[in-house]
Each structure stands twice: as structure tokens, then as C-alpha cells.
Motif scaffolding. Structure first.
Motif, PDB file in Angstrom:
ATOM      1  N   ALA A 286       0.743  -1.095  -0.037  1.00  0.00           N
ATOM      2  CA  ALA A 286       0.042   0.070  -0.074  1.00  0.00           C
ATOM      3  C   ALA A 286       0.881   1.237   0.028  1.00  0.00           C
ATOM      4  O   ALA A 286       0.327   2.189  -0.456  1.00  0.00           O
ATOM      5  N   GLU A 287       2.054   1.362   0.814  1.00  0.00           N
ATOM      6  CA  GLU A 287       3.001   2.302   0.748  1.00  0.00           C
ATOM      7  C   GLU A 287       3.397   2.621  -0.795  1.00  0.00           C
ATOM      8  O   GLU A 287       3.669   3.897  -0.908  1.00  0.00           O
ATOM      9  N   SER A 288       3.535   1.667  -1.475  1.00  0.00           N
ATOM     10  CA  SER A 288       3.995   1.895  -2.920  1.00  0.00           C
ATOM     11  C   SER A 288       2.906   2.193  -3.735  1.00  0.00           C
ATOM     12  O   SER A 288       3.141   2.125  -5.055  1.00  0.00           O
ATOM     13  N   GLY A 289       1.688   2.384  -3.258  1.00  0.00           N
ATOM     14  CA  GLY A 289       0.541   2.619  -4.157  1.00  0.00           C
ATOM     15  C   GLY A 289      -0.178   1.470  -4.884  1.00  0.00           C
ATOM     16  O   GLY A 289      -0.866   1.503  -5.848  1.00  0.00           O
ATOM     17  N   VAL A 290       0.124   0.093  -4.477  1.00  0.00           N
ATOM     18  CA  VAL A 290      -0.208  -1.166  -5.290  1.00  0.00           C
ATOM     19  C   VAL A 290      -1.273  -1.741  -4.352  1.00  0.00           C
ATOM     20  O   VAL A 290      -1.013  -1.827  -3.104  1.00  0.00           O
ATOM     21  N   ASP A 291      -2.390  -2.274  -4.960  1.00  0.00           N
ATOM     22  CA  ASP A 291      -3.288  -2.883  -4.289  1.00  0.00           C
ATOM     23  C   ASP A 291      -2.788  -4.364  -4.112  1.00  0.00           C
ATOM     24  O   ASP A 291      -2.424  -4.797  -5.095  1.00  0.00           O
ATOM     25  N   ALA A 292      -2.919  -4.872  -3.089  1.00  0.00           N
ATOM     26  CA  ALA A 292      -2.506  -6.225  -2.695  1.00  0.00           C
ATOM     27  C   ALA A 292      -3.278  -7.334  -3.196  1.00  0.00           C
ATOM     28  O   ALA A 292      -4.568  -6.975  -3.501  1.00  0.00           O
ATOM     29  N   PRO A 293      -2.695  -8.176  -3.595  1.00  0.00           N
ATOM     30  CA  PRO A 293      -3.493  -9.653  -4.164  1.00  0.00           C
ATOM     31  C   PRO A 293      -4.478  -9.980  -3.133  1.00  0.00           C
ATOM     32  O   PRO A 293      -4.319  -9.643  -1.772  1.00  0.00           O
ATOM     33  N   PRO A 294      -5.569 -10.640  -3.372  1.00  0.00           N
ATOM     34  CA  PRO A 294      -6.332 -11.205  -2.024  1.00  0.00           C
ATOM     35  C   PRO A 294      -5.636 -12.027  -1.215  1.00  0.00           C
ATOM     36  O   PRO A 294      -4.458 -12.480  -1.554  1.00  0.00           O
TER      37      PRO A 294
END
Length: 461
Positions: A286-294
Motif C-alpha cells: 500500500a505504501e507503494s500505491g499498489v493494491d495487494a492481491p487477495p
């Protein structure tokens, strides 16, 4: 990280009767110190019309802020002109400037029109906000309760169960929901004088949409049995938000300890409990602006990172991103590894930078003692990626080594090795980016030489 103050995480308890004074108190408590103005989001409906009425009574008297309004026309329904007219009439009545944003909503395959319209709306509003402006929306306690129920029905975690935050960064400013703890009937009670200033939204009655179904078919039954359901569910969302905030503080502290350059330490992750590892990894993404996979895929990703043999290079890909492990570190990378695509002609007399391609930066020559002897390079050089079998002598006392051995000994990330620019004079490799120069082509001691500067280079070690 954003360079502005964080928003408050909680909202004060609802007053017995909402008023302009209530709005002033909420804004005073939760408007960020660097804020410069207020922008009311007008939908054309009654909720936002009443919020504008309350905000209009504060115009100029709250921290000297100017007030304006914005209306988003999604172009999705026949009632859109009525919404625009209602917003224009209301703003004219209060002498408040109005901006209308017209959108064309694209619905990706598999996405709902509700979600697509919401995403497009907030993207447009974020772009519209000037530096320091606060967007005010009229989400009230019943909206919050509906959001919590919908998130629960979707199996959301703690973040989803926090529902809507009171304040969040948006564009160059912030998004405030100042009536989030206020029942709708109190908000509407402000605007008895606003009759005719809003237009009904037919989508609110269309039970094909989840929120409309919940509002029209389910919520009346809940409220009949539990009259205070709106307030109590909104309170539950606040409790979840407080727990989420604490969990984020914990995750930030863990990730800080786990950082190894731009990667995370695998041995450090091993010291955490399994669920704590997943939580820390999700925060890092999230800090990198990326949505985590499930969650299940994230757990599987960690298993692969931990269990793969030392000489293996596990990679877990989702969407446009991948997690990769190399030498006990986990990296976040693009799904497709970058490659130098072309053979590029170059000259050692050129003063212009050589563009390597998307996200690979540029090369240019700089004067440097101990650099290459330009007279020995010749006029025409070639820049390309490795093909295999190339060799280079990195120092006068060093033995000639294969490029593969140099990459391994210096820890060049395996997925970046085809991105490194190899510079050739004829068939002879004379340099690799600004990492290595071949000693056989260096200028004599004391003689001027030239070297390569790789600007905007990607992370390679």
C-alpha cells in the motif's frame, strides 16, 4: 508519503439537531491546518443541497475561506439535465460559484456501473481540487451504515469494515465528510426553505443496484426492528476505523524494521507470526500505491518466497505487478521485466543524452580522469543488451571476466540484467552502463578520459 497533515480519524458525536453551528464545530475540529478553501460536491439531490445551505451560512466567516461548488455530470441517465439545473439554481440563490464536470464513464469488463461511475467521479473531483481545498460531501450516518453492511456482505476485512473515513487526502487537498455522524432527517431539517432546489435521482429507486436494494428493501426492515441502527452501525464503523489505525501504526513500525533498501528482509519476515507477515506485506504494498492481491494469494506468495531453494528466483505476478525474491530480499517489480529493446548507435563525441527507452533512463558522456580513451574507441559505438558470452576486464590488475560472472558477483538483480546497456566499440565490450569500464580501453595515467553517466537509471542491485 503526502507532504501535508493527516486527517483526523474520528468524528464527534451527533448533536441533537444538526445546524450551521454544528457544521462549523466539525470543520473547526477536523479541517487540516493547511486547508485554503471549501468546495461542496453537489449531486442535485436533497442531501448535498442542505449541506450547501449550511456551508453558505459560514461563507467568509470560517477561517476566511472562500466557498464554491462542483457538480459531476456522469451522462448516465435522462435526469442529468434536471440535476444540473437544480445545482445551478441553488448556487445562484446563494451566489456561490459552480463548476460542472462532464464525464464519459467507461465500465471495464466485470465491473459494475456503480463502481465505474464512483471511480470516475472521484478522479474528476481530485483533479478539480486546487491546492489545499477541502471537498465536502453530504454522506450521513445512514450512508455510513449502508456502506458497513455492504462491506460485511462482501467479506471485507478491518479496512473495509471501517467504511467511509471522515477525512482523507484527495488530489491536492482533502475530502471531508462533515455530516458522517448526522442522521439524514437532521440534515434535511436544515433545508425546509429549499423546496424545489433538488431533483430526485431515479437510480436511488432502481433495486438492480446493491445500495439501492439495501436502501429500499432491506434498510426499512432493519430500522423497524432497530430504530437506532444508523447511529449504532456508524459507531461500529468508527470502532473498526480506530482498530485499523492502530494496526497501521503497528505495520508501519514492522515494515521500518524489515526494510533492506527498496526490498523487505526475508529473515526478518520469518520472525513474525504468519498473519503478521501478511499484514506487514500488505502495508508495504500500500505504501507503494499498489493494491495487494487477495489474502489467500498473498499467503501463497509468502510461502513461495520462504520455501523456494536458494538458487531459485520465485515470482508471484498479479495485474501489473510482481513480487520477486533474490538473496533473502523480497522486491516489488513490474509484472514484465524491463529489457533494452534495440541496438542503439552512439558516438563518443556526442553531447546529447542517449535515450534507452521506457523507464530505463539515458546515457551521456562525462570527462573523467581514468576514464576511457576516446581515440581508441573510434567514432561509431553500439549500445545493446547482453546476448551471452560477453567479457570485460574491470581493472588493470583484474582478470577478464564474463558479464554473467560480474552480474552475479555484484548482485545485479536477475530480472534487470537484460535492461543493462552494454557499450561496444566494434566487437569489443568497453563499458556496461556506468558500472564497469574495460581497463584495456582506459586512457593513460594523467591523460584525460571519458566515462558514462547513467541518468534516471532503474534500481539494479
Amino acid at each position: 508519503m503526502r507532504g501535508k497533515p493527516a486527517c483526523a480519524a474520528s468524528v464527534p458525536s451527533a448533536t441533537p439537531s444538526f445546524s450551521a453551528a454544528s457544521l462549523r464545530a466539525i470543520l473547526a475540529a477536523h479541517t487540516p491546518p493547511d486547508a485554503t478553501g471549501l468546495v461542496v460536491a453537489l449531486s442535485g439531490g436533497a442531501d448535498s443541497a442542505n449541506l450547501l445551505a449550511a456551508a453558505a451560512s459560514l461563507q467568509g466567516s470560517f477561517r476566511g475561506f472562500k466557498l464554491r461548488a462542483v457538480h459531476v455530470d456522469h451522462g448516465l441517465q435522462a435526469a442529468a439535465p434536471a440535476f444540473r439545473e437544480a445545482c445551478a439554481a441553488l448556487c445562484a440563490n446563494f451566489r456561490i460559484p459552480l463548476t460542472v464536470l462532464s464525464l464519459v464513464v467507461q465500465t471495464p469488463q466485470g465491473a459494475s456501473i456503480e463502481a465505474a461511475a464512483r471511480d470516475a467521479r472521484y478522479a474528476a473531483l481530485a483533479a478539480e481540487l486546487k491546492a489545499g481545498e477541502c471537498l465536502l460531501t453530504a454522506h450521513h450516518s445512514e450512508d455510513q451504515a449502508e456502506t458497513l453492511l455492504l462491506q460485511a456482505l462482501r467479506g471485507a476485512g478491518l479496512k473495509g469494515m471501517s467504511a467511509m473515513p471522515l477525512c482523507r487526502p484527495l488530489g491536492q487537498g482533502w475530502h471531508l465528510r462533515p455530516v458522517l455522524d448526522t442522521p439524514q432527517h437532521e440534515l434535511l431539517g436544515l433545508g425546509a426553505h429549499l423546496s424545489g432546489a433538488s431533483a430526485p435521482d431515479p437510480m436511488n429507486d432502481d433495486v438492480r443496484f446493491d445500495r439501492s436494494y439495501l436502501r429500499r428493501r432491506v434498510w426499512p426492515l432493519i430500522e423497524a426492528r432497530w430504530p437506532a441502527a444508523g447511529a449504532t452501525l456508524a459507531r461500529a464503523a468508527r470502532h473498526a476505523a480506530e482498530a485499523q489505525e492502530l494496526s497501521q501504526v503497528w505495520a508501519a513500525a514492522q515494515v521500518s524494521k524489515l526494510r533492506d533498501g527498496d526490498a523487505l528482509s526475508v529473515p526478518g519476515l520469518r520472525t513474525l507470526a504468519p498473519q503478521a507477515r501478511v499484514h506487514a506485506l500488505r502495508f508495504w504494498l500500500a505504501e507503494s500505491g499498489v493494491d495487494a492481491p487477495p489474502a489467500a494469494r498473498l499467503t501463497e506468495a509468502l510461502r513461495q518466497m520462504f520455501d523456494a531453494q536458494a538458487d531459485h528466483l520465485p515470482a508471484v505476478v498479479w495485474g501489473n505487478y510482481a513480487m520477486r525474491r533474490y538473496r533473502q530480499r523480497i522486491f516489488l517489480t513490474p509484472a514484465q521485466s524491463p529489457r533494452l529493446q534495440s541496438r542503439l548507435p552512439w558516438s563518443c563525441t556526442s553531447t546529447a543524452p542517449l535515450e534507452l527507452g521506457s523507464n530505463l533512463g539515458t546515457l551521456r558522456w562525462v570527462v573523467q580522469a581514468g576514464g576511457l580513451d576516446s581515440a581508441r574507441l573510434g567514432e561509431s559505438l553500439t549500445v545493446r543488451r547482453r546476448a551471452g558470452g560477453e567479457t570485460l576486464k574491470p581493472g588493470a590488475a583484474a582478470r577478464t571476466q564474463t558479464v554473467q560472472h560480474l552480474y552475479q558477483s555484484q548482485g545485479v538483480l536477475p530480472w534487470m540484467r537484460d535492461a543493462l546497456p552494454l557499450v561496444f566499440a566494434g566487437d569489443a565490450l568497453v563499458a556496461i552502463g556506468d558500472l564497469w569500464l574495460d581497463a584495456r580501453f582506459r586512457a593513460a595515467a594523467g591523460a584525460p578520459g571519458i566515462a558514462i553517466l547513467w541518468e534516471r537509471a532503474p534500481i539494479i542491485v
